[in-house]
Design a protein around this motif. Structure first.
Motif, PDB file in Angstrom:
ATOM      1  N   THR A  62       0.733  -1.272  -0.048  1.00 38.99           N
ATOM      2  CA  THR A  62      -0.018  -0.048   0.162  1.00 38.99           C
ATOM      3  C   THR A  62       0.926   1.299   0.088  1.00 38.99           C
ATOM      4  OG1 THR A  62      -1.882   1.139   1.381  1.00 38.99           O
ATOM      5  CG2 THR A  62      -0.072  -0.247   2.779  1.00 38.99           C
ATOM      6  N   ARG A  63       0.333   2.310  -0.398  1.00 39.74           N
ATOM      7  CA  ARG A  63       0.827   3.794  -0.484  1.00 39.74           C
ATOM      8  C   ARG A  63       0.800   4.359   0.770  1.00 39.74           C
ATOM      9  NH1 ARG A  63       3.299   4.103  -5.260  1.00 39.74           N
ATOM     10  NH2 ARG A  63       2.327   3.095  -7.283  1.00 39.74           N
ATOM     11  N   ASP A  64      -0.513   3.822   1.712  1.00 43.62           N
ATOM     12  CA  ASP A  64      -0.753   4.393   2.714  1.00 43.62           C
ATOM     13  C   ASP A  64       0.218   4.063   3.842  1.00 43.62           C
ATOM     14  OD1 ASP A  64      -3.336   5.516   1.910  1.00 43.62           O
ATOM     15  OD2 ASP A  64      -4.175   3.622   2.244  1.00 43.62           O
ATOM     16  N   LYS A  65       0.276   4.924   5.002  1.00 41.68           N
ATOM     17  CA  LYS A  65       1.466   4.582   5.939  1.00 41.68           C
ATOM     18  C   LYS A  65       1.106   3.481   6.842  1.00 41.68           C
ATOM     19  CE  LYS A  65       3.153   9.554   5.988  1.00 41.68           C
ATOM     20  NZ  LYS A  65       3.199  10.818   6.713  1.00 41.68           N
ATOM     21  N   GLU A  66      -0.279   3.420   7.354  1.00 41.18           N
ATOM     22  CA  GLU A  66      -0.571   2.471   8.296  1.00 41.18           C
ATOM     23  C   GLU A  66      -2.067   2.020   8.491  1.00 41.18           C
ATOM     24  OE1 GLU A  66       1.397   1.613  12.460  1.00 41.18           O
ATOM     25  OE2 GLU A  66       0.357   3.369  12.502  1.00 41.18           O
ATOM     26  N   TYR A  67      -2.462   0.906   8.777  1.00 42.01           N
ATOM     27  CA  TYR A  67      -4.058   0.525   8.942  1.00 42.01           C
ATOM     28  C   TYR A  67      -3.896   0.118  10.466  1.00 42.01           C
ATOM     29  CZ  TYR A  67      -4.311   0.523   3.737  1.00 42.01           C
ATOM     30  OH  TYR A  67      -4.024   0.796   2.365  1.00 42.01           O
ATOM     31  N   SER A  68      -5.416   0.188  10.760  1.00 40.73           N
ATOM     32  CA  SER A  68      -5.523  -0.390  11.899  1.00 40.73           C
ATOM     33  C   SER A  68      -7.117  -0.887  12.011  1.00 40.73           C
ATOM     34  CB  SER A  68      -5.413   0.701  13.051  1.00 40.73           C
ATOM     35  OG  SER A  68      -5.514   0.178  14.334  1.00 40.73           O
ATOM     36  N   PHE A  69      -7.778  -1.208  10.851  1.00 43.27           N
ATOM     37  CA  PHE A  69      -8.908  -1.474  10.687  1.00 43.27           C
ATOM     38  C   PHE A  69      -9.107  -3.014  11.106  1.00 43.27           C
ATOM     39  CE2 PHE A  69      -7.243  -1.976   6.476  1.00 43.27           C
ATOM     40  CZ  PHE A  69      -7.419  -3.176   6.115  1.00 43.27           C
ATOM     41  N   ASP A  70     -10.536  -3.222  11.472  1.00 39.68           N
ATOM     42  CA  ASP A  70     -10.602  -4.585  11.473  1.00 39.68           C
ATOM     43  C   ASP A  70     -11.577  -5.488  10.391  1.00 39.68           C
ATOM     44  OD1 ASP A  70      -9.677  -5.291  14.262  1.00 39.68           O
ATOM     45  OD2 ASP A  70     -11.002  -3.549  14.618  1.00 39.68           O
ATOM     46  N   LEU A  71     -12.146  -4.535   9.388  1.00 36.00           N
ATOM     47  CA  LEU A  71     -12.748  -5.420   8.354  1.00 36.00           C
ATOM     48  C   LEU A  71     -12.780  -4.402   6.975  1.00 36.00           C
ATOM     49  CD1 LEU A  71     -14.468  -7.804   7.284  1.00 36.00           C
ATOM     50  CD2 LEU A  71     -16.543  -6.265   7.976  1.00 36.00           C
ATOM     51  N   ARG A  72     -12.357  -4.849   5.942  1.00 40.19           N
ATOM     52  CA  ARG A  72     -12.469  -4.264   4.718  1.00 40.19           C
ATOM     53  C   ARG A  72     -12.909  -5.273   3.348  1.00 40.19           C
ATOM     54  NH1 ARG A  72     -13.358  -0.416   7.134  1.00 40.19           N
ATOM     55  NH2 ARG A  72     -12.321   1.635   7.267  1.00 40.19           N
ATOM     56  N   PHE A  73     -13.445  -4.898   2.477  1.00 42.58           N
ATOM     57  CA  PHE A  73     -13.825  -5.583   1.523  1.00 42.58           C
ATOM     58  C   PHE A  73     -12.772  -5.348   0.280  1.00 42.58           C
ATOM     59  CE2 PHE A  73     -15.213  -6.610  -2.856  1.00 42.58           C
ATOM     60  CZ  PHE A  73     -15.518  -8.236  -2.784  1.00 42.58           C
ATOM     61  N   ASP A  74     -11.840  -6.201  -0.077  1.00 42.26           N
ATOM     62  CA  ASP A  74     -10.944  -5.807  -1.251  1.00 42.26           C
ATOM     63  C   ASP A  74     -10.510  -7.065  -1.915  1.00 42.26           C
ATOM     64  OD1 ASP A  74      -8.020  -5.355  -2.114  1.00 42.26           O
ATOM     65  OD2 ASP A  74      -8.860  -3.178  -1.666  1.00 42.26           O
ATOM     66  N   SER A  75     -10.174  -6.932  -3.250  1.00 42.06           N
ATOM     67  CA  SER A  75      -9.650  -7.819  -4.107  1.00 42.06           C
ATOM     68  C   SER A  75     -10.496  -9.127  -4.025  1.00 42.06           C
ATOM     69  CB  SER A  75      -8.288  -8.184  -3.629  1.00 42.06           C
ATOM     70  OG  SER A  75      -7.459  -7.220  -3.732  1.00 42.06           O
ATOM     71  N   GLY A  76     -12.023  -9.256  -3.945  1.00 40.53           N
ATOM     72  CA  GLY A  76     -12.572 -10.410  -3.970  1.00 40.53           C
ATOM     73  C   GLY A  76     -12.878 -11.089  -2.875  1.00 40.53           C
ATOM     74  N   GLY A  77     -12.132 -10.347  -1.792  1.00 41.85           N
ATOM     75  CA  GLY A  77     -12.589 -11.212  -0.368  1.00 41.85           C
ATOM     76  C   GLY A  77     -12.166  -9.938   0.524  1.00 41.85           C
ATOM     77  N   PHE A  78     -12.275 -10.497   2.257  1.00 44.02           N
ATOM     78  CA  PHE A  78     -12.329  -9.516   3.063  1.00 44.02           C
ATOM     79  C   PHE A  78     -10.858  -9.624   3.630  1.00 44.02           C
ATOM     80  CE2 PHE A  78     -16.605 -10.687   2.763  1.00 44.02           C
ATOM     81  CZ  PHE A  78     -17.321  -9.493   2.921  1.00 44.02           C
ATOM     82  N   PHE A  79     -10.290  -8.464   4.166  1.00 43.42           N
ATOM     83  CA  PHE A  79      -9.069  -8.185   4.752  1.00 43.42           C
ATOM     84  C   PHE A  79      -9.662  -8.140   6.073  1.00 43.42           C
ATOM     85  CE2 PHE A  79      -6.346  -6.067   1.479  1.00 43.42           C
ATOM     86  CZ  PHE A  79      -6.382  -7.070   0.743  1.00 43.42           C
ATOM     87  N   ILE A  80      -9.356  -9.065   7.112  1.00 40.66           N
ATOM     88  CA  ILE A  80      -9.820  -9.014   8.652  1.00 40.66           C
ATOM     89  C   ILE A  80      -8.693  -9.134   9.537  1.00 40.66           C
ATOM     90  CG2 ILE A  80     -12.028  -9.995   7.836  1.00 40.66           C
ATOM     91  CD1 ILE A  80     -11.339 -12.716   9.387  1.00 40.66           C
ATOM     92  N   SER A  81      -8.965  -8.580  10.524  1.00 38.26           N
ATOM     93  CA  SER A  81      -7.879  -8.643  11.621  1.00 38.26           C
ATOM     94  C   SER A  81      -8.113  -9.963  12.429  1.00 38.26           C
ATOM     95  CB  SER A  81      -8.176  -7.562  12.820  1.00 38.26           C
ATOM     96  OG  SER A  81      -9.411  -7.522  13.375  1.00 38.26           O
ATOM     97  N   LYS A  82      -7.092 -10.229  13.268  1.00 40.29           N
ATOM     98  CA  LYS A  82      -6.975 -11.370  14.095  1.00 40.29           C
ATOM     99  C   LYS A  82      -8.115 -11.372  15.060  1.00 40.29           C
ATOM    100  CE  LYS A  82      -4.155 -13.866  17.292  1.00 40.29           C
ATOM    101  NZ  LYS A  82      -2.784 -13.845  18.167  1.00 40.29           N
ATOM    102  N   GLU A  83      -8.474 -10.075  15.517  1.00 33.84           N
ATOM    103  CA  GLU A  83      -9.540  -9.898  16.621  1.00 33.84           C
ATOM    104  C   GLU A  83     -11.020 -10.060  15.936  1.00 33.84           C
ATOM    105  OE1 GLU A  83      -6.012  -7.635  17.860  1.00 33.84           O
ATOM    106  OE2 GLU A  83      -7.150  -7.725  15.992  1.00 33.84           O
ATOM    107  N   MET A  84     -11.106  -9.695  14.584  1.00 32.97           N
ATOM    108  CA  MET A  84     -12.658 -10.048  13.983  1.00 32.97           C
ATOM    109  C   MET A  84     -12.334 -11.570  13.475  1.00 32.97           C
ATOM    110  SD  MET A  84     -15.186  -9.090  12.712  1.00 32.97           S
ATOM    111  CE  MET A  84     -15.952  -7.709  11.809  1.00 32.97           C
TER     112      MET A  84
END
Length: 203
Positions: A62-84
């Motif tokens: 990513t070109r972003d500096k840092e992420y801290s979300f728990d759920l996002r839909f991207d690239s045909g699936g979900f990016f989820i945190s360990k907590e989620m």
């Protein structure tokens, strides 16, 4: 009959709505991290509502500096945190596959404060109550607009679920119990919208 909610992204610090500034790889290209690779595509990424075999590890640059979300839909699936992921495992959910996701910035340094996974659900059902919903179809009978979604609760057998209809291919739904658990566990970067408004709500 309980209420259902659609889970929408919510923009917060280190939790952008869109992750369009990034690229997902099935292998790390150190010399050209933002250049697509042949292995970046395949059934594992593009199949919807089917069981697929995921790569052992995925890399999101990513070109972003840092992420801290728990759920996002991207690239045909979900990016989820360990907590989620741990929360999902506590509830009844559809079948899913997941794999480790490593998020790096453009300098190939860690760009996350959490441990992440890439997840895809399958064996989802079409639980729309078409007789009670206010929806528009195109000439081919495909749902093109949902003004008011009504869910047939007799068809719902999970606390968290997806609807097997392309219109909602990137949206998770849940019941009141899962919503409460997310709030209690301070799941970050999401908001809950009454399912009937899920077709017209805008972030």
């Amino acid at each position: 009959m309980g209420k259902y909610f659609a889970i929408f992204e919510k923009e917060e610090k280190k939790a952008p709505i869109s992750l369009q500034e990034g690229i997902l790889h099935s292998e790390l290209n150190i010399k050209k991290p933002f250049e697509p690779l042949p292995t970046d595509s395949g059934d594992w990424r593009y199949e919807i509502n089917k069981e697929v075999e995921l790569p052992s590890t995925l890399w999101f640059i990513t070109r972003d500096k840092e992420y801290s979300f728990d759920l996002r839909f991207d690239s045909g699936g979900f990016f989820i945190s360990k907590e989620m992921l741990e929360l999902l495992n506590r509830f009844k959910v559809p079948d899913f596959v997941f794999t480790k996701l490593i998020i790096l910035n453009k300098k190939l340094e860690s760009a996350s404060t959490k441990e992440y996974f890439y997840l895809k659900f399958f064996n989802n059902k079409d639980v729309i109550d078409y007789s009670k919903s206010k929806i528009d179809f195109d000439k081919k009978g495909v749902l093109k607009k949902s003004w008011e979604l009504q869910i047939n609760s007799s068809l719902v057998d999970s606390d968290v679920f997806m609807i097997d209809n392309w219109f909602y291919h990137n949206r998770l739904f849940c019941n009141e119990e899962f919503k409460a658990a997310c709030i209690d566990n301070q799941i970050y970067g999401i908001q809950f919208i009454d399912s009937q408004d899920s077709g017209i709500f805008k972030n």
